[in-house]
Design a protein around this motif. Structure first.
Motif, PDB file in Angstrom:
ATOM      1  N   LEU A 191     -70.766 -94.659 -83.758  1.00  0.00           N
ATOM      2  CA  LEU A 191     -70.808 -93.218 -83.940  1.00  0.00           C
ATOM      3  C   LEU A 191     -70.834 -92.613 -82.546  1.00  0.00           C
ATOM      4  O   LEU A 191     -71.819 -92.766 -81.817  1.00  0.00           O
ATOM      5  CB  LEU A 191     -72.052 -92.792 -84.723  1.00  0.00           C
ATOM      6  N   TYR A 192     -69.754 -91.962 -82.147  1.00  0.00           N
ATOM      7  CA  TYR A 192     -69.671 -91.428 -80.791  1.00  0.00           C
ATOM      8  C   TYR A 192     -70.516 -90.172 -80.669  1.00  0.00           C
ATOM      9  O   TYR A 192     -70.386 -89.231 -81.476  1.00  0.00           O
ATOM     10  CB  TYR A 192     -68.223 -91.154 -80.415  1.00  0.00           C
ATOM     11  N   CYS A 193     -71.367 -90.153 -79.646  1.00  0.00           N
ATOM     12  CA  CYS A 193     -72.227 -89.002 -79.385  1.00  0.00           C
ATOM     13  C   CYS A 193     -71.539 -88.067 -78.391  1.00  0.00           C
ATOM     14  O   CYS A 193     -70.335 -87.865 -78.484  1.00  0.00           O
ATOM     15  CB  CYS A 193     -73.588 -89.490 -78.896  1.00  0.00           C
ATOM     16  N   PRO A 210     -73.128 -83.915 -86.257  1.00  0.00           N
ATOM     17  CA  PRO A 210     -74.211 -84.293 -87.175  1.00  0.00           C
ATOM     18  C   PRO A 210     -75.400 -84.837 -86.394  1.00  0.00           C
ATOM     19  O   PRO A 210     -75.264 -85.251 -85.234  1.00  0.00           O
ATOM     20  CB  PRO A 210     -73.572 -85.371 -88.049  1.00  0.00           C
ATOM     21  N   LYS A 211     -76.552 -84.844 -87.013  1.00  0.00           N
ATOM     22  CA  LYS A 211     -77.778 -85.259 -86.338  1.00  0.00           C
ATOM     23  C   LYS A 211     -77.650 -86.636 -85.712  1.00  0.00           C
ATOM     24  O   LYS A 211     -78.167 -86.882 -84.616  1.00  0.00           O
ATOM     25  CB  LYS A 211     -78.945 -85.237 -87.335  1.00  0.00           C
ATOM     26  N   SER A 212     -76.936 -87.543 -86.368  1.00  0.00           N
ATOM     27  CA  SER A 212     -76.801 -88.919 -85.865  1.00  0.00           C
ATOM     28  C   SER A 212     -76.048 -88.994 -84.550  1.00  0.00           C
ATOM     29  O   SER A 212     -76.127 -89.996 -83.838  1.00  0.00           O
ATOM     30  CB  SER A 212     -76.080 -89.778 -86.907  1.00  0.00           C
ATOM     31  N   GLN A 213     -75.304 -87.933 -84.199  1.00  0.00           N
ATOM     32  CA  GLN A 213     -74.467 -87.944 -82.991  1.00  0.00           C
ATOM     33  C   GLN A 213     -74.823 -86.820 -82.023  1.00  0.00           C
ATOM     34  O   GLN A 213     -74.166 -86.670 -80.983  1.00  0.00           O
ATOM     35  CB  GLN A 213     -72.993 -87.836 -83.390  1.00  0.00           C
ATOM     36  N   ASP A 214     -75.837 -86.055 -82.339  1.00  0.00           N
ATOM     37  CA  ASP A 214     -76.193 -84.885 -81.527  1.00  0.00           C
ATOM     38  C   ASP A 214     -77.149 -85.282 -80.407  1.00  0.00           C
ATOM     39  O   ASP A 214     -78.294 -84.826 -80.337  1.00  0.00           O
ATOM     40  CB  ASP A 214     -76.817 -83.819 -82.416  1.00  0.00           C
ATOM     41  N   GLN A 224     -73.211-101.123 -91.737  1.00  0.00           N
ATOM     42  CA  GLN A 224     -72.706-100.446 -92.921  1.00  0.00           C
ATOM     43  C   GLN A 224     -73.818 -99.763 -93.719  1.00  0.00           C
ATOM     44  O   GLN A 224     -73.553 -98.820 -94.466  1.00  0.00           O
ATOM     45  CB  GLN A 224     -71.954-101.442 -93.800  1.00  0.00           C
ATOM     46  N   GLU A 225     -75.047-100.216 -93.536  1.00  0.00           N
ATOM     47  CA  GLU A 225     -76.161 -99.590 -94.245  1.00  0.00           C
ATOM     48  C   GLU A 225     -76.382 -98.144 -93.816  1.00  0.00           C
ATOM     49  O   GLU A 225     -77.031 -97.372 -94.515  1.00  0.00           O
ATOM     50  CB  GLU A 225     -77.455-100.390 -94.023  1.00  0.00           C
ATOM     51  N   ARG A 226     -75.816 -97.774 -92.659  1.00  0.00           N
ATOM     52  CA  ARG A 226     -75.991 -96.404 -92.154  1.00  0.00           C
ATOM     53  C   ARG A 226     -74.739 -95.556 -92.315  1.00  0.00           C
ATOM     54  O   ARG A 226     -74.525 -94.581 -91.601  1.00  0.00           O
ATOM     55  CB  ARG A 226     -76.415 -96.437 -90.686  1.00  0.00           C
ATOM     56  N   ILE A 227     -73.908 -95.891 -93.276  1.00  0.00           N
ATOM     57  CA  ILE A 227     -72.694 -95.106 -93.518  1.00  0.00           C
ATOM     58  C   ILE A 227     -73.022 -93.637 -93.765  1.00  0.00           C
ATOM     59  O   ILE A 227     -72.273 -92.737 -93.361  1.00  0.00           O
ATOM     60  CB  ILE A 227     -71.889 -95.702 -94.697  1.00  0.00           C
ATOM     61  N   ALA A 228     -74.142 -93.367 -94.404  1.00  0.00           N
ATOM     62  CA  ALA A 228     -74.519 -91.970 -94.681  1.00  0.00           C
ATOM     63  C   ALA A 228     -74.625 -91.143 -93.407  1.00  0.00           C
ATOM     64  O   ALA A 228     -74.407 -89.921 -93.426  1.00  0.00           O
ATOM     65  CB  ALA A 228     -75.845 -91.930 -95.446  1.00  0.00           C
ATOM     66  N   ASP A 229     -74.938 -91.787 -92.278  1.00  0.00           N
ATOM     67  CA  ASP A 229     -75.054 -91.068 -91.008  1.00  0.00           C
ATOM     68  C   ASP A 229     -73.703 -90.600 -90.470  1.00  0.00           C
ATOM     69  O   ASP A 229     -73.650 -89.854 -89.488  1.00  0.00           O
ATOM     70  CB  ASP A 229     -75.724 -91.957 -89.959  1.00  0.00           C
ATOM     71  N   MET A 230     -72.620 -91.034 -91.085  1.00  0.00           N
ATOM     72  CA  MET A 230     -71.291 -90.611 -90.648  1.00  0.00           C
ATOM     73  C   MET A 230     -70.925 -89.223 -91.152  1.00  0.00           C
ATOM     74  O   MET A 230     -69.983 -88.611 -90.652  1.00  0.00           O
ATOM     75  CB  MET A 230     -70.227 -91.605 -91.158  1.00  0.00           C
ATOM     76  N   ASP A 231     -71.647 -88.699 -92.125  1.00  0.00           N
ATOM     77  CA  ASP A 231     -71.192 -87.492 -92.822  1.00  0.00           C
ATOM     78  C   ASP A 231     -71.265 -86.245 -91.941  1.00  0.00           C
ATOM     79  O   ASP A 231     -72.125 -86.120 -91.053  1.00  0.00           O
ATOM     80  CB  ASP A 231     -72.002 -87.279 -94.088  1.00  0.00           C
ATOM     81  N   HIS A 254     -66.437 -99.061 -99.325  1.00  0.00           N
ATOM     82  CA  HIS A 254     -67.870 -99.143 -99.621  1.00  0.00           C
ATOM     83  C   HIS A 254     -68.287 -97.967-100.505  1.00  0.00           C
ATOM     84  O   HIS A 254     -67.839 -96.831-100.306  1.00  0.00           O
ATOM     85  CB  HIS A 254     -68.658 -99.107 -98.303  1.00  0.00           C
ATOM     86  N   PRO A 255     -69.150 -98.204-101.485  1.00  0.00           N
ATOM     87  CA  PRO A 255     -69.616 -97.093-102.342  1.00  0.00           C
ATOM     88  C   PRO A 255     -70.255 -95.957-101.559  1.00  0.00           C
ATOM     89  O   PRO A 255     -70.107 -94.781-101.920  1.00  0.00           O
ATOM     90  CB  PRO A 255     -70.640 -97.770-103.266  1.00  0.00           C
ATOM     91  N   LEU A 256     -70.984 -96.278-100.478  1.00  0.00           N
ATOM     92  CA  LEU A 256     -71.624 -95.227 -99.685  1.00  0.00           C
ATOM     93  C   LEU A 256     -70.592 -94.322 -99.022  1.00  0.00           C
ATOM     94  O   LEU A 256     -70.822 -93.117 -98.859  1.00  0.00           O
ATOM     95  CB  LEU A 256     -72.536 -95.849 -98.626  1.00  0.00           C
ATOM     96  N   TRP A 257     -69.453 -94.880 -98.621  1.00  0.00           N
ATOM     97  CA  TRP A 257     -68.390 -94.078 -98.016  1.00  0.00           C
ATOM     98  C   TRP A 257     -67.861 -93.064 -99.029  1.00  0.00           C
ATOM     99  O   TRP A 257     -67.664 -91.891 -98.707  1.00  0.00           O
ATOM    100  CB  TRP A 257     -67.271 -94.993 -97.526  1.00  0.00           C
ATOM    101  N   ARG A 258     -67.652 -93.499-100.244  1.00  0.00           N
ATOM    102  CA  ARG A 258     -67.081 -92.610-101.264  1.00  0.00           C
ATOM    103  C   ARG A 258     -68.027 -91.471-101.638  1.00  0.00           C
ATOM    104  O   ARG A 258     -67.602 -90.462-102.193  1.00  0.00           O
ATOM    105  CB  ARG A 258     -66.693 -93.425-102.503  1.00  0.00           C
ATOM    106  N   ARG A 259     -69.326 -91.628-101.327  1.00  0.00           N
ATOM    107  CA  ARG A 259     -70.297 -90.571-101.630  1.00  0.00           C
ATOM    108  C   ARG A 259     -70.368 -89.490-100.555  1.00  0.00           C
ATOM    109  O   ARG A 259     -70.985 -88.445-100.772  1.00  0.00           O
ATOM    110  CB  ARG A 259     -71.690 -91.182-101.803  1.00  0.00           C
ATOM    111  N   LEU A 260     -69.782 -89.737 -99.401  1.00  0.00           N
ATOM    112  CA  LEU A 260     -69.865 -88.764 -98.307  1.00  0.00           C
ATOM    113  C   LEU A 260     -69.152 -87.477 -98.697  1.00  0.00           C
ATOM    114  O   LEU A 260     -68.064 -87.493 -99.271  1.00  0.00           O
ATOM    115  CB  LEU A 260     -69.252 -89.343 -97.037  1.00  0.00           C
ATOM    116  N   SER A 261     -69.766 -86.343 -98.348  1.00  0.00           N
ATOM    117  CA  SER A 261     -69.171 -85.053 -98.729  1.00  0.00           C
ATOM    118  C   SER A 261     -67.807 -84.852 -98.088  1.00  0.00           C
ATOM    119  O   SER A 261     -66.890 -84.309 -98.723  1.00  0.00           O
ATOM    120  CB  SER A 261     -70.120 -83.911 -98.345  1.00  0.00           C
TER     121      SER A 261
END
Length: 300
Positions: A191-193, A210-214, A224-231, A254-261
């Motif tokens: 995740l590039y900051c 997003p917060k994960s990159q700010d 992959q467990e942190r896919i939600a941080d990509m949103d 991945h199911p988590l990817w498909r859940r991203l807004s």
């Protein structure tokens, strides 16, 4: 044996003696002071940013390195015909560089500070301090070394005008969308900051992250467990080299990817690694702005 002879020959080449009058121009850079030709005719560049900057300034190097396992960047294809490969960024080939008889070598201390003595005995060598986040300063240094400082300043002014125009157009829509930057590298999900080339462009436009990159660092390295941080409002993702050697396909399925807004709204967009991440120069920046205009200003 041949390589050993070349290295001995390089080590024996005379450098400009201390106190000797410079017949060209003196350039201050990360490794000290170097006398460069008034007009360099045979330039070798040892990183992708220097290649981009030289070509943007209208100078075609005789030699250049590539990223490991990669050709010259695709977005530069029409400009790099005839340029000789002199190894990779990590392993420049001194024999090939010497054979090209350069009169100027351009690189940076981060990549090649350890071989500066050998390079500077082949030809006058100018090095920036580092790469990525300082791409604008590096462009100005390349411009100075090539005797094209005015042109370098013009390129930066053109870039700034485009940035301002894009920011104003996006602002006219009510808010600036948040942007997430994801890069798949063999063995890594990044995740590039903010402290990188693409981070500077997004910051110049004023696009929130997003917060994960700010944060003011290069990147977050995640699983992959942190896919939600990509949103974010938009996700721009790319793969370095062969995508099958990365986790790109695993994440996209991945199911988590498909859940991203962003994914659900059709705003997860694959972009070209060559100019979003490898280019690190004004031509790459212009291509990134083209992409951002196309994706962010299209009709929802």
């Amino acid at each position: 044996m041949k390589r050993a002879w070349v290295l001995l020959f390089v080590a024996s080449l005379a450098t400009t003696a201390l106190g000797q009058t410079c017949q060209g121009r003196l350039i201050q850079h990360a490794m000290g002071e170097t006398c460069v030709p008034k007009v360099a005719q045979r330039v070798v560049v040892l990183d992708t940013g220097e290649l981009d900057s030289a070509l943007a300034l209208g100078v075609k190097p005789v030699g250049a390195v590539t990223a490991p396992g990669q050709p010259f960047q695709g977005y530069l294809l029409s400009l790099t015909e005839g340029i000789q490969s002199v190894g990779t960024i990590q392993q420049p080939n001194l024999e090939k560089i010497l054979a090209l008889k350069p009169d100027l070598i351009l690189s940076n201390k981060l990549r090649h500070g350890q071989i500066y003595p050998q390079l500077s005995r082949i030809a006058p060598t100018v090095m920036a301090e580092t790469v990525g986040v300082v791409w604008k300063e590096n462009l100005l240094l390349v411009g100075e070394a090539l005797g094209r400082s005015t042109q370098a300043k013009v390129l930066l002014a053109q870039y700034q005008r485009r940035v301002t125009q894009l920011r104003n157009r996006l602002g006219g829509r009510g808010h600036l969308p948040s942007v997430s930057m994801v890069r798949f590298v063999p063995g890594q999900i990044r995740l590039y900051c903010k402290a990188n080339f693409i981070g500077t462009i997004l910051a110049d436009i004023g696009l929130p992250r997003p917060k994960s990159q700010d944060s003011d660092k290069f990147a977050e390295f995640i699983s992959q467990e942190r896919i939600a941080d990509m949103d974010a409002d938009y996700i721009f993702y790319a793969a370095y080299g062969d995508p099958n050697q990365t986790e790109l396909n695993a994440v996209l399925n991945h199911p988590l990817w498909r859940r991203l807004s962003a994914v659900q709204r059709g705003r997860a967009i694959r972009v070209e690694d060559d100019h979003w991440y490898l280019g690190i120069g004004p031509l790459a920046a212009s291509q990134v702005l083209d992409d951002l205009e196309r994706f962010l200003l299209r009709t929802p």
